[in-house]
Design an enzyme around this catalytic site. Structure first.
Site, short mmCIF file in Angstrom:
data_model
loop_
_atom_site.label_atom_id
_atom_site.label_comp_id
_atom_site.label_asym_id
_atom_site.label_seq_id
_atom_site.Cartn_x
_atom_site.Cartn_y
_atom_site.Cartn_z
N LYS A 94 0.87 -1.18 0.00
CA LYS A 94 0.00 0.00 0.00
C LYS A 94 0.91 1.23 0.00
CE LYS A 94 -4.53 0.86 0.62
NZ LYS A 94 -5.70 0.15 0.13
N GLY A 194 -21.60 5.50 5.90
CA GLY A 194 -20.76 5.90 4.77
C GLY A 194 -21.39 5.43 3.47
N GLY A 196 -20.53 6.36 0.26
CA GLY A 196 -19.70 6.79 -0.86
C GLY A 196 -19.81 5.78 -1.99
N ASN A 197 -18.72 5.59 -2.70
CA ASN A 197 -18.74 4.71 -3.88
C ASN A 197 -19.24 3.30 -3.56
OD1 ASN A 197 -17.71 6.59 -5.76
ND2 ASN A 197 -15.70 6.37 -4.80
N VAL A 198 -18.70 2.73 -2.48
CA VAL A 198 -19.10 1.36 -2.14
C VAL A 198 -20.44 1.36 -1.40
CG1 VAL A 198 -18.45 -0.76 -0.95
CG2 VAL A 198 -16.67 0.67 -1.94
#
Ligand code: NAD
Length: 365
Positions: A94, A194, A196-198
């Site tokens: 990462k 959350g 968001g995208n997911v």
């Protein structure tokens, strides 16, 4: 060297890198600095036994360099186990770039970062993470081949988030099958933290399945948009952890399962997309087990994204991506049963399987 037991905090002071709480025999940690572009990045390579280390680049305004180091150490380690348990021939890596992605991310900075990635000769392959977009990866591709998450026009597999959400959904259903004796989520109360995208893609699947979905996010506009699109409810309270629910789905930040929250939790299952949900894996895994809360290991159920980018390296198609991601259901069920049968935490059960795969490969070398 004395053999007496040394307090971890003392060790931290004495050995600030290898003695770090998050340090876990990482193979290599690369500090990247470029005065001209202002780049300050850390690449963490945790383990390359199964293959080159792969993991996204996160750009974040860390409050300290220690926070950045801690993050890259934890995230790269998580990638090792995510790829291992998903049967991918990849190691864990990462990268973090210190800075505000909105104001400090320039093309020059990204190119310089790409040069650092290139200098590792393929030991680390990068991808998107928080603060990055497909266009950033396309730019990095101009200076190194060691990058995934590219635009479809450049041979990429497109946005991984819907695939990640599908894997989380499969893991959630596997956990429901184990806990309730049925994987039907109709009527189940699910809190998605959350969107968001997911998170949004997960909400879509959950609402189609008839779950009673509550959403929470720090972005009010997004909350209203998602509520209207999928006919779900916005959580208006201020302590989500204390609410009665069947499933808590953390899809925003890591470490939300910690000393403060576990005592309040009334959920039966935790299954979400966020990385590193347990602040301290062994300790908090055990606390959940003692409370009878089933935790679907994050590094198992959020692997859809890495399965998607791995397809760019191995050249498999969308059908195979979906098949591999769907398999998360079976693996989740297997791990939850294994944990119950052996009286261990679900974290430990998942970790054991991933580590066994790494050890087996190591012994073959
Ligand atoms: P995102 O940035 O698109 O969405 C995160 C959402 O969380 C945003 O809407 C943000 O406003 C919200 N948020 C931030 N702080 C919050 C808080 N305190 N309470 C409630 N909401 C908050 O990120 P994403 O791509 O959807 O990823 C979500 C999580 O899943 C991250 O932890 C990420 O590391 C992990 N993950 C993502 C993928 C992927 O394919 N995108 C793969 C594996 C893991």
């Amino acid at each position: 060297m004395t053999t007496e037991i040394i307090d971890k905090n003392e060790l931290h002071k004495m050995d600030p890198v290898f003695g770090q709480e998050s340090f876990d025999n990482h193979e290599q940690i690369v500090f990247c600095n470029d005065k001209d572009t202002g780049l300050k990045a850390i690449i963490g390579i945790h383990n390359t036994v199964l293959g080159p280390s792969l993991g996204g680049t996160r750009m974040w305004n860390y409050t300290s360099e220690w926070d950045a180091l801690n993050d890259v150490l934890r995230l790269s380690r998580g990638m090792t186990y995510k790829s291992a348990i998903s049967g991918l021939n990849l190691g864990g890596g990462k990268a973090v770039i210190i800075g505000d992605a909105k104001t400090q991310k320039t093309p020059e900075l990204m190119l310089k970062f790409g040069e650092f990635v290139n200098s590792l000769g393929g030991k680390y392959i990068t991808a998107e993470d928080v603060g990055m977009q497909t266009s950033d990866m396309d730019l990095v591709r101009t200076v190194t081949p060691y990058v995934t998450g590219l635009s479809e026009s450049l041979g990429g597999k497109g946005n991984p988030s819907p695939i990640t959400a599908y894997g989380v959904f499969m893991g959630m259903k596997g956990a429901a099958q184990f806990t309730f004796g049925s994987d039907d989520l109709e009527g189940k109360v699910v809190y998605v933290q959350g969107i968001g995208n997911v998170g949004e893609a997960l909400v879509e699947r959950l609402s189609k399945d008839g779950a009673k979905v509550f959403i929470s996010d720090i972005n009010r506009d997004k909350l209203e948009e998602v509520r209207d699109k999928y006919n779900v409810k916005i959580y208006e309270g201020n302590d989500l952890y204390s609410e009665e629910m069947d499933i808590y789905a953390p899809c925003a930040l890591g470490a939300t399962v910690n000393d403060q929250t576990i005592g309040k939790l009334k959920t039966k299952i935790i299954a979400g997309a966020a990385n590193n949900q347990l602040a301290v894996e062994q300790k908090h895994g055990k606390m959940l087990r003692d409370k009878g809360i089933i935790w679907a290991p994050d590094f198992l159920i959020n692997a859809g994204g890495v399965i998607n980018v791995y397809a760019e390296l191995e050249n498999y198609d969308r059908k195979e991506i979906m098949r591999k991601t769907e398999h998360i259901y079976d693996t989740t069920l297997e791990i939850l049963k294994n944990a119950a049968d052996n009286s261990i935490t679900t974290y430990q059960a998942a970790y054991n399987i991933a580590q066994a795969r790494i050890d087996e490969r190591k012994n073959q070398k």
